[in-house]
Design a protein around this motif. Structure first.
Motif, mmCIF file in Angstrom:
data_model
loop_
_atom_site.group_PDB
_atom_site.id
_atom_site.type_symbol
_atom_site.label_atom_id
_atom_site.label_comp_id
_atom_site.label_asym_id
_atom_site.label_seq_id
_atom_site.Cartn_x
_atom_site.Cartn_y
_atom_site.Cartn_z
ATOM 1 N N VAL A 50 -32.726 -12.670 28.704
ATOM 2 C CA VAL A 50 -32.632 -13.570 27.568
ATOM 3 C C VAL A 50 -33.923 -14.374 27.477
ATOM 4 N N GLN A 51 -34.226 -14.861 26.289
ATOM 5 C CA GLN A 51 -35.336 -15.763 26.134
ATOM 6 C C GLN A 51 -34.920 -17.157 26.590
ATOM 7 N N SER A 52 -35.849 -17.876 27.225
ATOM 8 C CA SER A 52 -35.555 -19.243 27.649
ATOM 9 C C SER A 52 -35.291 -20.105 26.430
ATOM 10 N N THR A 53 -34.174 -20.831 26.467
ATOM 11 C CA THR A 53 -33.792 -21.666 25.330
ATOM 12 C C THR A 53 -33.422 -23.059 25.814
ATOM 13 N N HIS A 54 -33.677 -24.040 24.958
ATOM 14 C CA HIS A 54 -33.279 -25.427 25.178
ATOM 15 C C HIS A 54 -32.826 -25.949 23.827
ATOM 16 N N SER A 55 -31.559 -26.309 23.706
ATOM 17 C CA SER A 55 -31.060 -26.671 22.392
ATOM 18 C C SER A 55 -29.856 -27.581 22.497
ATOM 19 N N LEU A 56 -29.543 -28.184 21.355
ATOM 20 C CA LEU A 56 -28.302 -28.942 21.216
ATOM 21 C C LEU A 56 -27.189 -27.949 20.904
ATOM 22 N N SER A 57 -26.136 -27.982 21.696
ATOM 23 C CA SER A 57 -25.044 -27.029 21.555
ATOM 24 C C SER A 57 -23.813 -27.727 21.001
ATOM 25 N N VAL A 58 -23.214 -27.146 19.992
ATOM 26 C CA VAL A 58 -21.969 -27.644 19.415
ATOM 27 C C VAL A 58 -20.914 -26.548 19.541
ATOM 28 N N GLY A 59 -19.781 -26.871 20.099
ATOM 29 C CA GLY A 59 -18.720 -25.899 20.252
ATOM 30 C C GLY A 59 -17.363 -26.556 20.149
ATOM 31 N N GLY A 60 -16.339 -25.739 20.190
ATOM 32 C CA GLY A 60 -14.994 -26.284 20.104
ATOM 33 C C GLY A 60 -13.961 -25.211 19.893
ATOM 34 N N GLU A 61 -12.726 -25.659 19.802
ATOM 35 C CA GLU A 61 -11.622 -24.751 19.561
ATOM 36 C C GLU A 61 -10.546 -25.473 18.753
ATOM 37 N N ALA A 62 -9.723 -24.687 18.097
ATOM 38 C CA ALA A 62 -8.659 -25.254 17.272
ATOM 39 C C ALA A 62 -7.392 -24.441 17.463
ATOM 40 N N ASP A 63 -6.270 -25.064 17.153
ATOM 41 C CA ASP A 63 -4.969 -24.407 17.268
ATOM 42 C C ASP A 63 -4.126 -24.833 16.077
ATOM 43 N N LEU A 64 -4.004 -23.940 15.104
ATOM 44 C CA LEU A 64 -3.217 -24.207 13.904
ATOM 45 C C LEU A 64 -1.885 -23.484 14.025
ATOM 46 N N ARG A 65 -0.785 -24.268 14.020
ATOM 47 C CA ARG A 65 0.561 -23.715 14.131
ATOM 48 C C ARG A 65 1.375 -24.132 12.917
ATOM 49 N N GLY A 66 2.292 -23.280 12.535
ATOM 50 C CA GLY A 66 3.119 -23.643 11.393
ATOM 51 C C GLY A 66 4.220 -22.638 11.134
ATOM 52 N N ASP A 67 4.985 -22.918 10.098
ATOM 53 C CA ASP A 67 6.051 -22.007 9.693
ATOM 54 C C ASP A 67 6.295 -22.144 8.211
ATOM 55 N N TYR A 68 6.938 -21.163 7.654
ATOM 56 C CA TYR A 68 7.287 -21.160 6.237
ATOM 57 C C TYR A 68 8.804 -21.056 6.107
ATOM 58 N N LEU A 69 9.403 -21.985 5.416
ATOM 59 C CA LEU A 69 10.846 -22.118 5.221
ATOM 60 C C LEU A 69 11.526 -22.539 6.523
ATOM 61 N N ASP A 70 11.374 -21.731 7.565
ATOM 62 C CA ASP A 70 12.016 -21.991 8.846
ATOM 63 C C ASP A 70 11.254 -21.190 9.898
ATOM 64 N N PRO A 71 11.121 -21.716 11.139
ATOM 65 C CA PRO A 71 10.408 -20.940 12.160
ATOM 66 C C PRO A 71 10.975 -19.551 12.380
ATOM 67 N N ARG A 72 12.259 -19.355 12.082
ATOM 68 C CA ARG A 72 12.854 -18.043 12.267
ATOM 69 C C ARG A 72 12.549 -17.103 11.116
ATOM 70 N N VAL A 73 12.026 -17.636 10.010
ATOM 71 C CA VAL A 73 11.658 -16.796 8.869
ATOM 72 C C VAL A 73 10.215 -16.315 9.031
ATOM 73 N N ILE A 74 9.263 -17.238 9.040
ATOM 74 C CA ILE A 74 7.859 -16.921 9.292
ATOM 75 C C ILE A 74 7.259 -18.053 10.110
ATOM 76 N N ASN A 75 6.691 -17.741 11.238
ATOM 77 C CA ASN A 75 5.900 -18.715 11.992
ATOM 78 C C ASN A 75 4.559 -18.089 12.351
ATOM 79 N N PHE A 76 3.545 -18.902 12.501
ATOM 80 C CA PHE A 76 2.207 -18.372 12.725
ATOM 81 C C PHE A 76 1.426 -19.299 13.649
ATOM 82 N N ASN A 77 0.389 -18.722 14.247
ATOM 83 C CA ASN A 77 -0.506 -19.451 15.140
ATOM 84 C C ASN A 77 -1.900 -18.857 15.005
#
Length: 604
Positions: A46-73
């Motif tokens: 790799v080439q030598s690098t020096h930088s400001l690093s921005v990172g992260g993670e997300a977790d989107l959870r939900g359901d439609y009508l009822d968790p037993r009908v449609i749920n997602f992550n």
């Protein structure tokens, strides 16, 4: 500067919120984290690098009508490594994983999942060793649907796609694969019989870095499908019947000339409990292509194989076994097995008679269990019968501040899948622990040695030792492992050879051997501050009939974490040195550094 102010506002403003409802039917929650810091890397890949690093993670959870009908992550992540997250990667990996379940509370449930990642760390393994490190990207898609309707056969359908593109660091070639799998399963009860049926189809194309030469590649494809039917039934409380029928077909091409194998299996067993404590099992199995059935497990792992037998082969196996348990901790076993096999132009019949006893009881303040058996083996290719046996003993006890268990096993002239070959070996295990004031000390050891009798290059050996010392704030551990054996190459690295080595062509058999060792350290001097470090190193060689290589791996990691209120400060360092194949004299070197701040957030 404007960017940094925006990041600061995000850290300060990230607060609590309630679940978001879009209309009356869609409900969602979103959690995540954001990390900002200084990142540097250096090395000869790799080439030598020096930088400001921005990172992260997300977790989107939900359901439609009822968790037993449609749920997602949905869970995306960006620039995550072992230096700034829990992800075990020396590289800044990014990706997303998503999954939804549909009608999970009904008779028609289904699910869909998708994932994609970039620049992640993977492994290309050796049996019993630290795995070589890889860098690449993966993608997958899976869809499943089922139908469970009373009075009708059940039905489950699944379909999946997968792809991978990677490099074994230090090798001159890249690896990649594309796979597709489709399966169909059904079950039904008819006249007291349980019927289970299924069909599966698996396709794989791949390019593998040749493990004994880092400058070559193996290119090939695998296509296999299976059709199976299972029938079972209980007759009263004492008799049960189980039968299985299957047809398997696979095509393997690693030479430009596809090789096809088709084999049918039929098996049945009748289990009877004629008296209290007595069980009798009578069974039989037939395979019309012994070579194909022996090689199929390696094909399923993406193994590089060719059929070992030029002529047709088949196998018939008839057996009867009885187990008698007069007392809770005492049991006697007896087995009679007859085989008739044809392969490689040979016609072989063999008979195996086994008698055994097992016993477990309290002994000297601990618990002991023992098993011993005697085997009498005859075959029409030998002038006289062979006698062997097997046994194992284990013991567990606590004495004052000490606690531990030990076990040992031994076998001689045990029958293998091929009637003309027997196998012998031994194994042992030991685990000991002691409390030393506020400290806990542990030691473990294990080993095994197995070989095909009278066959060169058939031994498989593994040995490992580890110890650890820990208290409430401080911990140490170390390990040492040594292994050797024979194998074939697969999509995940080397896997143990599935059949006796003389049957595998020398061009495909890979011998390996070497050792690895490592250690780790953890310290929590004050509440919220965690310091960790680990180191591992391995030296292994691999060879086949045309190439030999010495391979090495060194990896070191150090990490400091400080939790203060809602903030999480991190500093990390990782170092990797890996030499592979013919270019082991100029190994890959990679160093990464990270210092930053991390904040968990609940958006809504």
């Amino acid at each position: 500067m404007r960017f940094l102010r925006g990041v600061r506002l995000v850290f300060l403003a990230a607060g609590a919120g309630a679940q978001v409802a879009v209309g009356d039917d869609l409900h969602m929650n979103l959690d995540g984290s954001l990390a900002v810091g200084y990142f540097a890397s250096s090395g000869n890949v790799v080439q030598s690098t020096h930088s400001l690093s921005v990172g992260g993670e997300a977790d989107l959870r939900g359901d439609y009508l009822d968790p037993r009908v449609i749920n997602f992550n949905i869970s995306p992540y960006y620039n995550q490594s072992r230096a700034n997250s829990s992800i075990r990667s020396i590289f800044d990996a990014s990706g997303v994983n998503a999954r939804t379940q549909i009608f999970s509370g009904s008779r028609y449930p289904g699910s869909i999942s998708f994932g994609r990642d970039w620049n992640h760390e993977g492994s290309f393994g050796l049996p019993g060793s630290v795995a070589y490190k890889t860098r690449g990207s993966d993608q997958y898609f899976n869809a499943n649907w089922s139908l469970f309707q009373p009075s009708f056969p059940s039905l489950s359908v699944s379909y999946g796609l997968g792809s991978s593109d990677y490099e074994v660091l230090g090798a001159a070639t890249r690896g990649n694969s594309d796979s597709r799998v489709f399966s169909l399963h059904s079950g039904y009860q008819l006249l007291g019989f349980n019927l289970m049926g299924g069909y599966s189809d698996f396709k794989l194309t791949q390019q593998l870095p040749e493990i004994t030469s880092g400058s070559e590649a193996l290119v090939g494809s695998t296509d296999q499908n299976q059709l199976q039917l299972g029938i079972s039934r209980r007759f009263g409380q004492r008799v049960s019947l189980i039968t299985n029928l299957s047809r398997n077909h696979f095509t393997v091409d690693f030479s430009g000339a596809p090789i096809q194998q088709t084999y049918d299996n039929a098996a049945a067993s009748l289990n009877i409990n004629p008296a209290k404590g007595l069980t009798v099992a009578i069974g039989g199995a037939y395979t019309d292509n012994l070579a194909g059935s022996l090689l199929q497990p390696a094909v399923g792992d993406g193994g590089v194989i060719l059929p070992p037998f030029g002529a047709s082969s088949h196998s018939v196996d008839l057996s009867a076994a009885a187990t008698y348990t007069p007392f809770h901790d005492l049991s006697f076993q007896a087995t009679v097995d007859h085989r008739a096999q044809a392969f490689a132009g040979l016609s072989v019949t063999s008979d195996d008679y086994t008698g055994g006893v097992s016993y477990g009881h309290s002994l000297w303040g601990g618990t002991a269990s023992m098993y011993a058996s005697v085997i009498r083996y005859t075959a029409n290719v030998y002038s006289e019968a062979a006698t062997g046996g097997s046994g194992n003993v284990s013991y567990t006890r606590r004495v004052g501040a000490w606690s531990g268990n030990a076990s040992i096993r031994y076998s001689r002239n045990a029958q293998t899948a091929l009637a003309t070959y027997t196998q012998s070996g031994y194994g042992y295990g030991l685990n000991v622990g002691r409390r030393l004031g506020s400290w806990i000390w542990t030691v473990s050891a294990n080993g095994s040695d197995n070989r095909i009798d009278s066959v060169s290059n058939s031994s498989s050996f593994a040995q490992g030792y580890s110890t650890g010392l820990s208290s409430g704030k401080l911990s140490f551990n170390g390990n040492y492992n040594r292994s050797s054996g024979n194998s074939i190459q697969s999509i995940t690295g080397l896997i143990p050879a599935p059949i006796p080595s003389p049957i595998i062509p020398p061009t495909l058999l890979i011998l390996y051997g070497g050792e690895s060792y490592g250690g780790a350290f953890g310290y929590t001097p004050i509440r919220g501050l965690i310091l960790t470090a680990d180191y591992s190193q391995s030296h292994y060689h691999t060879r086949n009939d045309s190439a030999f290589s010495n391979n090495r791996l060194q990896q070191a990691d150090a990490k400091a974490e400080w939790y203060f209120r809602h903030l999480h400060f991190q500093a990390g360092y990782s170092r990797l040195l890996q030499g592979f194949g013919e270019i082991q004299d100029t190994p890959v070197r990679l160093n990464t550094y990270y210092v930053g701040i991390f904040r968990s957030m609940h958006f809504f």
